[in-house]
Design a protein around this motif. Structure first.
Motif, PDB file in Angstrom:
ATOM      1  N   GLY A 113       0.811  -1.210   0.000  1.00  0.00           N
ATOM      2  CA  GLY A 113       0.000   0.000   0.000  1.00  0.00           C
ATOM      3  C   GLY A 113       0.846   1.262   0.000  1.00  0.00           C
ATOM      4  O   GLY A 113       1.882   1.340  -0.670  1.00  0.00           O
ATOM      5  N   ASP A 114       0.405   2.236   0.761  1.00  0.00           N
ATOM      6  CA  ASP A 114       1.032   3.554   0.830  1.00  0.00           C
ATOM      7  C   ASP A 114       2.550   3.431   0.983  1.00  0.00           C
ATOM      8  O   ASP A 114       3.046   2.852   1.958  1.00  0.00           O
ATOM      9  N   SER A 115       3.291   3.972   0.034  1.00  0.00           N
ATOM     10  CA  SER A 115       4.742   3.787  -0.011  1.00  0.00           C
ATOM     11  C   SER A 115       5.439   5.076  -0.403  1.00  0.00           C
ATOM     12  O   SER A 115       4.916   5.893  -1.162  1.00  0.00           O
ATOM     13  N   LEU A 116       6.647   5.222   0.114  1.00  0.00           N
ATOM     14  CA  LEU A 116       7.522   6.318  -0.265  1.00  0.00           C
ATOM     15  C   LEU A 116       8.788   5.749  -0.878  1.00  0.00           C
ATOM     16  O   LEU A 116       9.424   4.870  -0.284  1.00  0.00           O
ATOM     17  N   ARG A 117       9.142   6.228  -2.063  1.00  0.00           N
ATOM     18  CA  ARG A 117      10.446   5.906  -2.640  1.00  0.00           C
ATOM     19  C   ARG A 117      11.284   7.181  -2.686  1.00  0.00           C
ATOM     20  O   ARG A 117      10.775   8.270  -2.951  1.00  0.00           O
ATOM     21  N   VAL A 118      12.569   7.022  -2.422  1.00  0.00           N
ATOM     22  CA  VAL A 118      13.483   8.167  -2.375  1.00  0.00           C
ATOM     23  C   VAL A 118      14.761   7.822  -3.124  1.00  0.00           C
ATOM     24  O   VAL A 118      15.132   6.649  -3.252  1.00  0.00           O
ATOM     25  N   GLU A 119      15.432   8.857  -3.608  1.00  0.00           N
ATOM     26  CA  GLU A 119      16.831   8.746  -4.019  1.00  0.00           C
ATOM     27  C   GLU A 119      17.636   9.225  -2.829  1.00  0.00           C
ATOM     28  O   GLU A 119      17.713  10.426  -2.558  1.00  0.00           O
ATOM     29  N   ASP A 120      18.209   8.304  -2.071  1.00  0.00           N
ATOM     30  CA  ASP A 120      18.791   8.673  -0.785  1.00  0.00           C
ATOM     31  C   ASP A 120      20.133   9.392  -0.976  1.00  0.00           C
ATOM     32  O   ASP A 120      20.636   9.506  -2.104  1.00  0.00           O
ATOM     33  N   PRO A 121      20.729   9.905   0.084  1.00  0.00           N
ATOM     34  CA  PRO A 121      21.959  10.696  -0.063  1.00  0.00           C
ATOM     35  C   PRO A 121      23.133   9.920  -0.653  1.00  0.00           C
ATOM     36  O   PRO A 121      24.083  10.536  -1.135  1.00  0.00           O
ATOM     37  N   LEU A 122      23.097   8.606  -0.603  1.00  0.00           N
ATOM     38  CA  LEU A 122      24.159   7.796  -1.187  1.00  0.00           C
ATOM     39  C   LEU A 122      23.865   7.422  -2.633  1.00  0.00           C
ATOM     40  O   LEU A 122      24.695   6.782  -3.283  1.00  0.00           O
ATOM     41  N   GLY A 123      22.668   7.776  -3.119  1.00  0.00           N
ATOM     42  CA  GLY A 123      22.288   7.469  -4.489  1.00  0.00           C
ATOM     43  C   GLY A 123      21.480   6.204  -4.657  1.00  0.00           C
ATOM     44  O   GLY A 123      21.209   5.784  -5.787  1.00  0.00           O
ATOM     45  N   PHE A 124      21.053   5.588  -3.542  1.00  0.00           N
ATOM     46  CA  PHE A 124      20.295   4.346  -3.612  1.00  0.00           C
ATOM     47  C   PHE A 124      18.794   4.606  -3.636  1.00  0.00           C
ATOM     48  O   PHE A 124      18.307   5.543  -2.993  1.00  0.00           O
ATOM     49  N   PRO A 125      18.035   3.766  -4.360  1.00  0.00           N
ATOM     50  CA  PRO A 125      16.568   3.888  -4.355  1.00  0.00           C
ATOM     51  C   PRO A 125      15.977   3.135  -3.163  1.00  0.00           C
ATOM     52  O   PRO A 125      15.799   1.921  -3.209  1.00  0.00           O
ATOM     53  N   TYR A 126      15.698   3.858  -2.097  1.00  0.00           N
ATOM     54  CA  TYR A 126      15.115   3.267  -0.898  1.00  0.00           C
ATOM     55  C   TYR A 126      13.593   3.412  -0.949  1.00  0.00           C
ATOM     56  O   TYR A 126      13.063   4.387  -1.495  1.00  0.00           O
ATOM     57  N   GLU A 127      12.899   2.442  -0.339  1.00  0.00           N
ATOM     58  CA  GLU A 127      11.439   2.501  -0.208  1.00  0.00           C
ATOM     59  C   GLU A 127      11.055   2.209   1.234  1.00  0.00           C
ATOM     60  O   GLU A 127      11.703   1.393   1.910  1.00  0.00           O
ATOM     61  N   PHE A 128       9.982   2.864   1.691  1.00  0.00           N
ATOM     62  CA  PHE A 128       9.444   2.654   3.035  1.00  0.00           C
ATOM     63  C   PHE A 128       7.934   2.456   2.922  1.00  0.00           C
ATOM     64  O   PHE A 128       7.252   3.219   2.250  1.00  0.00           O
ATOM     65  N   PHE A 129       7.426   1.413   3.585  1.00  0.00           N
ATOM     66  CA  PHE A 129       5.997   1.121   3.543  1.00  0.00           C
ATOM     67  C   PHE A 129       5.590   0.433   4.833  1.00  0.00           C
ATOM     68  O   PHE A 129       6.409  -0.161   5.541  1.00  0.00           O
ATOM     69  N   HIS A 130       4.289   0.473   5.130  1.00  0.00           N
ATOM     70  CA  HIS A 130       3.721  -0.322   6.215  1.00  0.00           C
ATOM     71  C   HIS A 130       2.581  -1.200   5.706  1.00  0.00           C
ATOM     72  O   HIS A 130       2.530  -2.394   6.029  1.00  0.00           O
ATOM     73  N   GLU A 131       1.652  -0.608   4.943  1.00  0.00           N
ATOM     74  CA  GLU A 131       0.471  -1.343   4.486  1.00  0.00           C
ATOM     75  C   GLU A 131       0.881  -2.434   3.507  1.00  0.00           C
ATOM     76  O   GLU A 131       1.639  -2.198   2.572  1.00  0.00           O
ATOM     77  N   VAL A 132       0.348  -3.638   3.735  1.00  0.00           N
ATOM     78  CA  VAL A 132       0.763  -4.777   2.930  1.00  0.00           C
ATOM     79  C   VAL A 132      -0.359  -5.806   2.863  1.00  0.00           C
ATOM     80  O   VAL A 132      -1.149  -5.945   3.806  1.00  0.00           O
ATOM     81  N   GLN A 133      -0.421  -6.491   1.761  1.00  0.00           N
ATOM     82  CA  GLN A 133      -1.360  -7.608   1.620  1.00  0.00           C
ATOM     83  C   GLN A 133      -0.761  -8.858   2.242  1.00  0.00           C
ATOM     84  O   GLN A 133       0.385  -9.203   1.978  1.00  0.00           O
ATOM     85  N   HIS A 134      -1.538  -9.545   3.077  1.00  0.00           N
ATOM     86  CA  HIS A 134      -1.085 -10.807   3.648  1.00  0.00           C
ATOM     87  C   HIS A 134      -1.379 -11.953   2.674  1.00  0.00           C
ATOM     88  O   HIS A 134      -2.394 -11.947   1.986  1.00  0.00           O
ATOM     89  N   VAL A 135      -0.468 -12.912   2.646  1.00  0.00           N
ATOM     90  CA  VAL A 135      -0.652 -14.122   1.854  1.00  0.00           C
ATOM     91  C   VAL A 135      -0.409 -15.325   2.764  1.00  0.00           C
ATOM     92  O   VAL A 135      -0.007 -15.176   3.918  1.00  0.00           O
ATOM     93  N   GLU A 136      -0.641 -16.510   2.244  1.00  0.00           N
ATOM     94  CA  GLU A 136      -0.458 -17.711   3.056  1.00  0.00           C
ATOM     95  C   GLU A 136       1.005 -17.861   3.462  1.00  0.00           C
ATOM     96  O   GLU A 136       1.901 -17.872   2.631  1.00  0.00           O
ATOM     97  N   ARG A 137       1.226 -17.943   4.765  1.00  0.00           N
ATOM     98  CA  ARG A 137       2.565 -18.271   5.267  1.00  0.00           C
ATOM     99  C   ARG A 137       2.742 -19.775   5.129  1.00  0.00           C
ATOM    100  O   ARG A 137       1.948 -20.568   5.646  1.00  0.00           O
ATOM    101  N   LEU A 138       3.801 -20.178   4.439  1.00  0.00           N
ATOM    102  CA  LEU A 138       3.975 -21.582   4.070  1.00  0.00           C
ATOM    103  C   LEU A 138       4.816 -22.368   5.072  1.00  0.00           C
ATOM    104  O   LEU A 138       5.233 -23.485   4.780  1.00  0.00           O
ATOM    105  N   HIS A 139       5.035 -21.821   6.262  1.00  0.00           N
ATOM    106  CA  HIS A 139       6.022 -22.389   7.170  1.00  0.00           C
ATOM    107  C   HIS A 139       5.703 -23.808   7.631  1.00  0.00           C
ATOM    108  O   HIS A 139       6.601 -24.511   8.120  1.00  0.00           O
ATOM    109  N   MET A 140       4.434 -24.248   7.487  1.00  0.00           N
ATOM    110  CA  MET A 140       4.095 -25.637   7.829  1.00  0.00           C
ATOM    111  C   MET A 140       3.688 -26.445   6.602  1.00  0.00           C
ATOM    112  O   MET A 140       3.214 -27.573   6.741  1.00  0.00           O
ATOM    113  N   ARG A 141       3.907 -25.896   5.433  1.00  0.00           N
ATOM    114  CA  ARG A 141       3.603 -26.609   4.198  1.00  0.00           C
ATOM    115  C   ARG A 141       4.798 -27.470   3.795  1.00  0.00           C
ATOM    116  O   ARG A 141       5.493 -27.213   2.822  1.00  0.00           O
TER     117      ARG A 141
END
Length: 365
Positions: A113-141
């Protein structure tokens, strides 16, 4: 270079962990064969332009996005933040730094969901987000569990010319250093930095940059990594094994480095250690210590120091690569000439007729 990046007056976002990387690949079918058929990452979504992949224990939509494009590069190093409001904090933080930012309430990729992308001071494309779609966790599959299963996204590794400059910037952002590599003259060659209580969520490697050195996924055990090596051998893909398997000195982790069809480097990684206490001590390694990069003292191939992936700006163009002016880790540790050691105090090389300080004779950097 060496210009200090000022710390903003506004609070930094509360970063939880490295969450996913978006990379550009030039042949989607070839990349799918590598990441899905070989490495066993699980598909969350795919079409003719993108493939979304997640590891075995992940519950968010993806840990890796393969995006079809003309130039192999990295579009985003993405971090999840603790609260939705931390995306606002990230935006204010980077705007005060004077960085270019772009905010999308519906996200830049599927499942986020709501996301921020930046060109950070070192020149890297960083992204920050919190909202996310959950999917099946496969840890017992366990019906899906492969012998070389990748269970978590562990970390990023970034190549930058000025490691101390990048280190201070990331410390201001809330990262903490766990280990670093230095020499007697005070040159810093690399630093490992974390948020989630492991050795690192990202590392800074000194070199020409900004570039992406590698993205790393964890396995449960060492034997999972051996299985990946055996599988690559059986598929006649041994030329894509760049380095390892072995055990690092820095991080103590068992490792393997492999190259995808576009040359993006992937580390398979397991068994580092907990770093979450506030007084966790920093471990500093001498750059001449022969066991810092490989605990068994085995060679580091030159490509590991010199080759890395380009990173993109917010318009999708490759960022210019700036040459490192400080000493090169590769250059100062080459050869049986006394610049590297196993036992620092063994000036005469008295153990089994080895060179001074226990250096292994042979072709090593």
């Amino acid at each position: 270079m060496s210009t200090i990046i000022p710390k903003p007056s506004v609070p930094a976002p509360d970063i939880l962990r490295c969450a996913y990387m978006e990379i550009v690949v030039t042949d989607l079918a070839a990349s799918r064969a590598f990441y899905v058929d070989l490495l066993g990452l699980h598909v969350s979504y795919e079409d003719d332009q993108q493939i979304y992949l997640r590891s075995f224990e992940e519950f968010i939509h993806h840990n890796l996005v393969l995006t079809l494009g003309p130039i192999a590069a990295v579009k985003a190093f993405s971090y999840r933040v603790r609260h939705p409001e931390d995306v606002d904090l990230a935006e204010a933080y980077y705007k005060e730094l004077g960085c270019r930012t772009e905010r999308r309430k519906d996200g830049f990729v599927r499942g986020i969901g709501d996301s921020l992308r930046v060109e950070d001071p070192l020149g890297f494309p960083y992204e920050f987000f919190h909202e996310v779609q959950h999917v099946e966790r496969l840890h017992m599959r366990y019906d899906l569990y492969s012998a070389g299963e990748l269970v978590r996204l562990d970390h990023f590794n970034q190549v930058t010319p000025d490691v101390p400059r990048g280190r201070k910037y990331l410390e201001d952002l809330g990262f903490r250093v766990t280990e670093d590599i230095k020499d007697e003259e005070g040159t810093t060659y690399a630093a490992w930095m974390h948020r989630k209580g492991t050795v690192h969520d990202t590392a800074l490697t000194g070199g020409n940059g900004p570039r992406m050195h590698h993205v790393a996924f964890s396995t449960h055990e060492k034997h999972n990594i051996i299985q990946i090596c055996d599988k690559m051998g059986a598929l006649r893909m041994s030329d894509r094994i760049e380095r390892g398997p072995g055990r690092h000195g820095v991080s103590n982790a068992f490792y393997l480095y492999i190259l995808d069809p576009d040359g993006h480097r992937v580390e398979i990684y397991t068994q580092d250690y907990y770093t979450g206490d506030p007084d966790n001590p920093v471990i500093t390694w001498d750059v001449h210590d022969n066991q810092r990069r490989d605990w068994w003292g085995n060679p580091v191939v030159p490509s590991w120091y010199t080759e890395a992936s380009l990173v993109l700006d917010l318009d999708g163009n490759p960022q210019p690569v700036i040459e490192r002016t400080d000493s090169s880790e590769m250059a100062v540790t080459i050869g049986a000439d006394g610049f590297s050691f196993t036992r620092e105090g063994d000036e005469d090389g008295s153990y089994h007729g080895q060179a001074a300080k226990g250096f292994k004779l042979g072709n090593q950097v």
